[in-house]
Design a protein around this motif. Structure first.
Motif, PDB file in Angstrom:
ATOM      1  N   ASP A   1      -2.088 -10.904 -10.675  1.00 24.01           N
ATOM      2  CA  ASP A   1      -3.404 -10.614 -10.124  1.00 24.01           C
ATOM      3  C   ASP A   1      -3.219  -9.739  -8.891  1.00 24.01           C
ATOM      4  O   ASP A   1      -2.735 -10.191  -7.861  1.00 24.01           O
ATOM      5  CB  ASP A   1      -4.109 -11.920  -9.762  1.00 24.01           C
ATOM      6  CG  ASP A   1      -5.493 -11.709  -9.191  1.00 24.01           C
ATOM      7  OD1 ASP A   1      -5.919 -10.537  -9.077  1.00 24.01           O
ATOM      8  OD2 ASP A   1      -6.150 -12.703  -8.868  1.00 24.01           O
ATOM      9  N   TYR A   2      -3.565  -8.478  -8.999  1.00 22.96           N
ATOM     10  CA  TYR A   2      -3.416  -7.545  -7.886  1.00 22.96           C
ATOM     11  C   TYR A   2      -4.609  -7.569  -6.938  1.00 22.96           C
ATOM     12  O   TYR A   2      -4.665  -6.814  -5.987  1.00 22.96           O
ATOM     13  CB  TYR A   2      -3.210  -6.119  -8.411  1.00 22.96           C
ATOM     14  CG  TYR A   2      -1.867  -5.946  -9.076  1.00 22.96           C
ATOM     15  CD1 TYR A   2      -0.708  -5.839  -8.318  1.00 22.96           C
ATOM     16  CD2 TYR A   2      -1.764  -5.918 -10.458  1.00 22.96           C
ATOM     17  CE1 TYR A   2       0.524  -5.688  -8.928  1.00 22.96           C
ATOM     18  CE2 TYR A   2      -0.537  -5.762 -11.074  1.00 22.96           C
ATOM     19  CZ  TYR A   2       0.606  -5.648 -10.300  1.00 22.96           C
ATOM     20  OH  TYR A   2       1.826  -5.494 -10.905  1.00 22.96           O
ATOM     21  N   TYR A   3      -5.553  -8.456  -7.195  1.00 30.02           N
ATOM     22  CA  TYR A   3      -6.764  -8.517  -6.377  1.00 30.02           C
ATOM     23  C   TYR A   3      -6.831  -9.794  -5.569  1.00 30.02           C
ATOM     24  O   TYR A   3      -7.857 -10.439  -5.486  1.00 30.02           O
ATOM     25  CB  TYR A   3      -7.994  -8.374  -7.279  1.00 30.02           C
ATOM     26  CG  TYR A   3      -7.993  -7.066  -8.020  1.00 30.02           C
ATOM     27  CD1 TYR A   3      -8.378  -5.888  -7.385  1.00 30.02           C
ATOM     28  CD2 TYR A   3      -7.591  -6.997  -9.343  1.00 30.02           C
ATOM     29  CE1 TYR A   3      -8.353  -4.679  -8.048  1.00 30.02           C
ATOM     30  CE2 TYR A   3      -7.566  -5.788 -10.032  1.00 30.02           C
ATOM     31  CZ  TYR A   3      -7.962  -4.643  -9.365  1.00 30.02           C
ATOM     32  OH  TYR A   3      -7.937  -3.433 -10.033  1.00 30.02           O
ATOM     33  N   GLY A   4      -5.731 -10.186  -5.014  1.00 25.80           N
ATOM     34  CA  GLY A   4      -5.763 -11.311  -4.105  1.00 25.80           C
ATOM     35  C   GLY A   4      -5.096 -12.576  -4.606  1.00 25.80           C
ATOM     36  O   GLY A   4      -4.971 -13.540  -3.864  1.00 25.80           O
ATOM     37  N   GLY A   5      -4.676 -12.620  -5.845  1.00 24.09           N
ATOM     38  CA  GLY A   5      -3.998 -13.797  -6.352  1.00 24.09           C
ATOM     39  C   GLY A   5      -2.591 -13.869  -5.809  1.00 24.09           C
ATOM     40  O   GLY A   5      -1.949 -12.877  -5.540  1.00 24.09           O
TER      41      GLY A   5
END
Length: 125
Positions: free
Chosen positions: A113-117
């Motif tokens: 997850d490149y959006y905050g995971g």
């Protein structure tokens, strides 16, 4: 289970008793092995790398037993009845496709997850 075992089940499903289709059983089995290859691989811990083929009606099939007993006879019956009876073909092909779906499994893979995971987890693709 042999090619001839599948053939006898297909003939029974079609309501036939003769040997009108004997010459087609090996070729149709090879077509079904190719069609069912990816589904069969989802049932194995070590997937096959090449599509197997048969040359004789007495050859043993090595696919998943459920696929051989539950799916392949309907596929063979559909292909055998294609030219003689469109109605029978439709019924057999419907069963073949539905039963094949029963064995189709999703494939999982790890994604990031490149959006905050902050963890990787296996999700179905």
């Amino acid at each position: 289970m042999t090619v001839n075992d599948i053939y006898k089940m297909a003939i029974a499903l079609m309501g036939e008793s003769g040997t009108n289709y004997d010459s087609l059983q090996v070729e149709i089995t090879n077509q079904l092995l190719a069609e069912m290859f990816s589904v069969n691989n989802t049932t194995l811990t070590t997937p096959l790398t090449t599509i197997p083929s048969v040359t004789l009606a007495t050859d043993t099939l090595t696919y998943d037993t459920g696929l051989l007993r539950e799916v392949m006879p309907y596929g063979m019956a559909a292909k055998l009845s294609l030219q003689d009876s469109p109605t029978l073909f439709n019924a057999m092909n419907y069963e073949y496709e539905n039963r094949l779906q029963k064995y189709s499994r999703g494939v999982t893979t790890t994604i990031t997850d490149y959006y905050g995971g902050d963890t990787d987890e296996a999700l179905p693709v």
